[in-house]
Scaffold this motif. Sequence first.
Motif, short mmCIF file in Angstrom:
data_model
loop_
_atom_site.label_atom_id
_atom_site.label_comp_id
_atom_site.label_asym_id
_atom_site.label_seq_id
_atom_site.Cartn_x
_atom_site.Cartn_y
_atom_site.Cartn_z
N PHE B 48 6.60 -3.30 5.19
CA PHE B 48 5.61 -2.68 6.05
C PHE B 48 6.30 -1.83 7.11
N MET B 51 7.30 1.45 5.95
CA MET B 51 6.16 2.35 5.86
C MET B 51 5.74 2.84 7.24
N ARG B 55 5.45 6.74 8.11
CA ARG B 55 4.19 7.33 8.54
C ARG B 55 4.39 8.23 9.75
N TYR B 87 13.38 9.92 3.36
CA TYR B 87 11.95 9.67 3.14
C TYR B 87 11.74 9.10 1.74
N HIS B 94 9.86 0.87 -0.25
CA HIS B 94 8.59 0.26 0.17
C HIS B 94 7.85 -0.28 -1.06
N MET B 98 7.50 -4.29 -1.60
CA MET B 98 6.16 -4.86 -1.51
C MET B 98 5.79 -5.59 -2.79
N GLY B 159 11.46 6.88 -6.41
CA GLY B 159 10.18 6.21 -6.54
C GLY B 159 10.34 4.83 -7.13
N TRP B 160 9.32 3.97 -6.94
CA TRP B 160 9.45 2.62 -7.51
C TRP B 160 9.37 2.68 -9.02
N HIS B 420 -3.86 0.81 -3.09
CA HIS B 420 -3.69 0.08 -1.83
C HIS B 420 -4.95 -0.70 -1.47
N ALA B 424 -3.63 -4.12 -0.62
CA ALA B 424 -3.52 -4.44 0.82
C ALA B 424 -4.74 -5.21 1.33
N MET B 470 -7.32 8.34 2.52
CA MET B 470 -6.48 8.76 1.39
C MET B 470 -7.31 9.33 0.24
N ARG B 480 1.21 12.97 -3.96
CA ARG B 480 1.85 11.85 -3.27
C ARG B 480 3.33 12.12 -3.12
N ARG B 481 4.02 11.24 -2.42
CA ARG B 481 5.48 11.33 -2.22
C ARG B 481 5.91 12.65 -1.61
#
Lengths: 253, 583, 196
Positions: B48, B51, B55, B87, B94, B98, B159-160, B420, B424, B470, B480-481
């Motif tokens: 978190f 992130m 942000r 970034y 992240h 997560m 990226g993941w 999310h 989340a 979003m 994204r990204r």
Amino acid sequence: MLEKYLPVNISTHGGEIDTLLINLHYLMLVLFVGGIIFYLIALVKFRQKEGCKANYTGIKNTKIAVALALVVAVVELVFDVMYSVPIWANVTATFPEPKDALEVRIIAQQFAWNIHYAGPDGKFGKTDPKLIDETDNPLGLDREDANAKDDVTTVNQLHVPINKPVLVYLSTKDVIHSFSLPVMRVKQDAIPGMIIPVTFQATKTGEYQIACAQLCGLGHYRMVGFFTTHTQEDFDNWMSGQVEAAKASDSEW
Amino acid sequence: MDATTVNLHKTHDHHEESFIRKYVFSVDHKVIGIQYGITALIFLFFGFTLMMIMRWQLAYPGEPIPFISSWFSETSMPGGIMLPEFYNSLGAMHGTIMVFLGVVPLAVGAFGNYLVPIQIGAPDMAFPKLNMASYWVYFIGGIVMLVGFFVPGGAANSGWTAYPPLSNIATTGQTVWLFGMVFLITSSLLGSVNIIVTIIQLRAEGLSFMRLPFFVWGQLVTSFLLLLAFPPLEAAGVLQLMDRLAGTSFFMPSGLVVSGQVLEVSGGGSPLLWQHLFWFLAHPEVYVLILPAMGIIAEIIANNTRKPLWGYKSIVYSAIFLGFMSFIVWAHHMYITGMGTTINSFFQTTTMIISIPSIIILTSLMISLWGGSIRFNTPMLFALAFLPMFGIGGLTGLPLGLSASDIPLHDTYYVIGHFHYIVAPGTIFALFAGIYYWYPKVTGRAMNEFLGKIHFWFSLIFINGIFFPMFIVGLAGVSRRLYDGGASYAHAQDILYLNELMSVSAWLLGLAQIPFIINFFMSMFNGKKTEANHWQATTLEWAATPSPPVPHANFIEIPKVYRGPYEYSVPGHSTDFTPQNQA
Amino acid sequence: MQIPYTVEQRQDTGLINSKLGIWLFLASEVMLFGALFSSYILLRVGAIEWPRGAEILSVPIAFTNTMVLITSSITMVMAWASLMMKNFGKFKLYLGLTILLGITFLCIKGFEYNTKFQHGLFPSTNTFMAIYFTLTGLHVLHVIGGLIVNIYLWGPGAKMWKTEPEHFTNRVEVSGLYWHFVDLVWIFLFPVLYLL
Ligand code: HEA
Ligand code: HEA
Ligand code: CUA
Ligand SMILES: [Cu+2]
């Protein structure tokens, strides 16, 4: 209400996609609002009260729930079979005859869009990775090849005429990129080792952008190209200017 | 009372264990569960934090970060301004942290480990030593992942999803990431074998499959998914390691030209092969993120409505069906790669089908509220919020699931919003609910309700403040990204102001966690002492053993089970709950 | 308190814990090698030209190795059967043979790798060599894993025979199941890489 948030649509096929998207959001809204009303009533009505015991069985009529699940399933399948599949087939798998269309090769690289037009002869010149020179010849175009003489190449400048199908041959030099024209509702990954055809037809003139939708490295965010739509006449003018320029630089060679 | 003390002496073989054996290299599933829990919470908080840093860049692109810029090296944030490479590292890490180091270890490692044995009346997990190994392998995997931040070039930044060829040509951090993944996968395999065997073999007498609490079902299906879906990712990881270290080209075709240089590889590979292997894991993985959460929610809702779950059987069958189906939808992440109409049609149809069991589970949980006598305590508030939040996340999966409507949405913030909402305010809320609910079980003390409610309401508001915009940003076509949050997109200019709103919400969400952290630690010492069955629950972990449970074998006497899991408010009974072990 | 069903079967499932555990583990192994075989197929189908294994690799060596592994599977079963017949001495002999055969397999494989390197064939040479080294290398790791377990059961682990003979027999059986699986993987690898 959703139209407001979408980018303008200037393509012939974009309307279909937008309609599907909007109708899906209505379905989602109905399900969500229906659910939330039930939920709030339940929370208020059945909050713990002195001397009141919970009802062991709860709602007895199981048919309602089964019916709900079935209805949603059917609606989803209708969206799938009746709309999504045909639209997909129409948008991504129905190609115009090359002779009726403007053919363009687009070669993505970190972090630019190389655009390659065949020029008046309608034939693309040969390219060879060995000839690549990042500043002068990012495509590795073989200038010796007769077909290449009138070829036009630009970086990040995609110009197309309106009301004429465009047939793009999409490829990439290095990593995966994704060729995205938000205003045309077009998106296609460029996969190394593959040449993927993409087609669309613009309806309005204007200046827009090409975005890259797939993470391709540190410059992913600035891999923005320009996408200009002209009337046929303007386009032809632009093209002949480019051909002249290409020939001029060629004779310097 | 006398009988219990005698029994206690009988079961408790008196040999003193050293501190290390008891708390560090413990083989007791309860200790291991707590170890998993603490480690995972720390990783969650760390993920978190990454992130919250990112942000800043999204809200104020190119401006130096205030206060904390001195924490970072010049190679990642010269003058406090984040570099694009950094970034990308933050984003990839992240996602990885997560998913693989936070949520799964917390949901399966911690909750599963601690609760499954005591919910099914087992003295421990089936293979205690394997259990210990699985925690330590996870721990090492986590450390390896963190080491990535300190190697030249920084942590993995592709990226993941680590799509090659980008990840093949990425800096050393990617190799470290792959090694980290190999550890995490191994740990998951050990853990899932253990949980499955425990559930199948060690159920107490009378505890048939249809009397299992839904939480246990959630863990069972989850473990099967981990067991069968992770190996293909392991295979993919091995292939990528070969590409990076041994110079093979499994994922690289010939003739690639990177920065003007022709790559010297043999070629002949396929970048899409990776994507197929990756999503074959990663789609089941998303159900790994949600099924344990649904399990937690089901327990808490049944307990706090004081009535049985509505449609228990259909929920169970839906979960099993979900498990099966999750293996044949993976390519819905790849519509835009150009797989052709037939394959796309197949995968979008399976995707539509898989949404049905989710709808059944959610509807059944909602109908369970009807006719109840609902208590609004902190765990219940989080559980109740889960329902509409998962609803939003799940419903926005539908336009993504249809290939035609996925064209404008793919790889935009709409996707980020979609998942999310599920992970989340969905999974994380469920995990919070679980922590508040089982805290008295583990510590013998209850958490503070007032702080809990503050935590809940502020989290609910701010988390929606982050993720709802979003959808709007995504519909507008922002990829994204993006390091600059879309600032260079002409078509995004109208909605750029939302970036700031989302960032501020994220930081406020961070602040909203303070009451939780205080509550979590303070209650260990100051919390109100509770009785064994704090919530008047029916399941074995509450009804058959003290809180906290007996250290050695969980139960003073292994319980016998006579009825289903949620016998609340049974007509004709004097109390409103009838424990499973009551004859 | 003891964990139940480590030695005796559970009535309703008819299983002991470790047996169920190993079957689940093998299921995940099937997925691992399944994914690699699928990758092999995908790469091969997409390739412009694909060498014939027999022209590059040595079929006789691989055939010998196949025989070595199959024999070791048989001795592994014999080791377990000896325990069932309470003949500990024979068990030692057969498990020892299994271990030796496993080591033989590794030696032959090492020799084979070495000749490939001598001929300038590396994983980076082409996709065929890449998949060859990856698949066989991963298999070798599995053989090594199995050997470690078997050596433990042959050496220090065998003490258990005196205290808990049944539990020990189960351990050998479970280890055997794994060993057969490793053998089976090779039986797939051999034709796929060397013959087809
Ligand atoms: C736990 C995680 C989770 C879950 C459960 C889901 C569930 C679903 N997902 Fe999602 N998804 C992700 C996590 C998850 N997803 C992630 C992480 C990604 C991105 C990965 C990446 O690219 O990095 C992703 C991406 C993703 C894509 C790819 C998008 C793209 O890249 O273009 C698609 C496409 O099909 C998709 C579809 C679906 C569908 C159809 C469901 C369905 O199962 C949903 C079914 C549920 C419902 C339909 C809800 C029912 C609701 C009601 C009945 C209303 C009730 C009302 C109230 C309660 C008030 N998801
Ligand atoms: C389980 C998965 C998960 C979870 C929970 C989250 C949670 C959050 N995510 Fe994440 N995210 C991903 C998985 C997840 N994310 C993935 C896979 C990606 C894609 C990466 C990629 O592109 O490759 C992504 C990408 C992603 C992006 C897009 C970046 C980009 O595309 O450039 C953003 C942007 O805002 C974002 C934000 C957030 C925020 C604000 C939260 C918040 O909701 C976080 C809230 C967290 C908490 C509230 C936990 C607090 C913990 C504690 C309080 C513990 C206390 C400790 C003790 C008591 C000891 N995420
Ligand atoms: Cu090119 Cu992103
Ligand atoms: Cu998915």
